[in-house]
Write an enzyme that holds these catalytic residues in place. Structure first.
Site, PDB file in Angstrom:
ATOM      1  N   ASN A   1      79.920 -25.855 -22.077  1.00  0.00           N
ATOM      2  CA  ASN A   1      79.640 -24.715 -22.587  1.00  0.00           C
ATOM      3  C   ASN A   1      80.836 -24.218 -22.698  1.00  0.00           C
ATOM      4  O   ASN A   1      81.102 -22.320 -22.910  1.00  0.00           O
ATOM      5  CB  ASN A   1      79.080 -23.502 -21.458  1.00  0.00           C
ATOM      6  N   LYS A   2      81.948 -24.743 -22.798  1.00  0.00           N
ATOM      7  CA  LYS A   2      83.359 -23.826 -23.145  1.00  0.00           C
ATOM      8  C   LYS A   2      83.834 -23.628 -24.865  1.00  0.00           C
ATOM      9  O   LYS A   2      82.936 -25.051 -25.516  1.00  0.00           O
ATOM     10  CB  LYS A   2      84.525 -24.448 -22.466  1.00  0.00           C
ATOM     11  N   THR A   3      84.272 -23.200 -25.336  1.00  0.00           N
ATOM     12  CA  THR A   3      85.002 -23.028 -26.420  1.00  0.00           C
ATOM     13  C   THR A   3      85.329 -24.623 -27.097  1.00  0.00           C
ATOM     14  O   THR A   3      84.467 -24.860 -28.470  1.00  0.00           O
ATOM     15  CB  THR A   3      85.731 -22.177 -26.773  1.00  0.00           C
TER      16      THR A   3
ATOM     17  N   ALA B   1      89.609 -20.018 -19.113  1.00  0.00           N
ATOM     18  CA  ALA B   1      88.360 -21.027 -19.432  1.00  0.00           C
ATOM     19  C   ALA B   1      87.698 -21.296 -20.642  1.00  0.00           C
ATOM     20  O   ALA B   1      87.198 -22.111 -21.733  1.00  0.00           O
ATOM     21  CB  ALA B   1      87.954 -20.999 -18.341  1.00  0.00           C
TER      22      ALA B   1
ATOM     23  N   PHE C   1      84.552 -28.151 -19.985  1.00  0.00           N
ATOM     24  CA  PHE C   1      83.148 -28.202 -19.840  1.00  0.00           C
ATOM     25  C   PHE C   1      82.650 -27.531 -20.585  1.00  0.00           C
ATOM     26  O   PHE C   1      82.768 -27.314 -22.113  1.00  0.00           O
ATOM     27  CB  PHE C   1      82.895 -27.288 -18.848  1.00  0.00           C
TER      28      PHE C   1
END
Length: 179
Positions: free
Chosen positions: A142-144, A116, A140
């Site tokens: 806040n992901k890369t 994730a 989501f």
């Protein structure tokens, strides 16, 4: 795109990273009475996905340098009920997948890589997500790579991939949807 980057896998899109973890575990046959080793430093979704299957999450210490699961500590946790391990590649830092693969082979365990927070990360010049029986990703905010929400599961075994698509689609026939 994911299948091209992660050679030898097939991809199933899902609604989020938690659903990806749950679908991977269910498709691999993890169920009530089983145990799954997870790191004690991870987001709650890792443990929750195990609980959703009826299995028990077994918390494992992490290595103080990498913040990833400590395979030496995992050795102490294996029981007759242990069926899988979920290494979490945390904050873009990949786990030692060679050691985890050896551990898994020794104990006949499934590996579900939680990628994730590691889209684009590499282990031994290979992208994370190709080392386990399944690999999960989250998109989501806040992901890369973010789409606001969403997830992906990669599978190496075509049979488990087909099972996963059936689970994801509520058991509906591919030939006659809603029939």
């Amino acid at each position: 795109m994911f299948e091209e980057i992660h050679q030898g896998t097939t991809a199933v899109a899902v609604s989020n990273g938690t659903a990806a973890l749950h679908l991977a575990l269910v498709s691999l046959g993890i169920s009530k009475g089983d145990e799954v080793i997870i790191p004690d430093l991870t987001f709650a979704a890792t443990a929750n996905a195990v609980i959703y299957t009826g299995a028990k999450p077994v918390l494992c210490e992490v290595d103080t340098e990498t913040w990833c699961i400590d395979i030496t500590e995992a050795e102490k946790l294996v029981s007759k009920k242990t069926k899988a391990i979920i290494p979490v590649h945390l904050y873009g830092n990949p786990c030692n997948m060679e050691a985890i693969a050896d551990f898994s082979l020794k104990h006949n365990l499934y590996i579900v890589e939680d990628c994730a927070e590691a889209i684009g990360s590499k282990c031994n010049d290979q992208p994370v997500g190709i080392f386990g029986d399944a690999a999960t990703f989250s998109f989501f905010g806040n992901k890369t790579i973010s789409t606001g929400e969403g997830g992906m599961v990669l599978f190496r075994d075509p049979y488990i991939f087909e099972r996963a698509k059936t689970h994801r689609d509520h058991g509906m026939s591919r030939e006659k949807k809603y029939w």
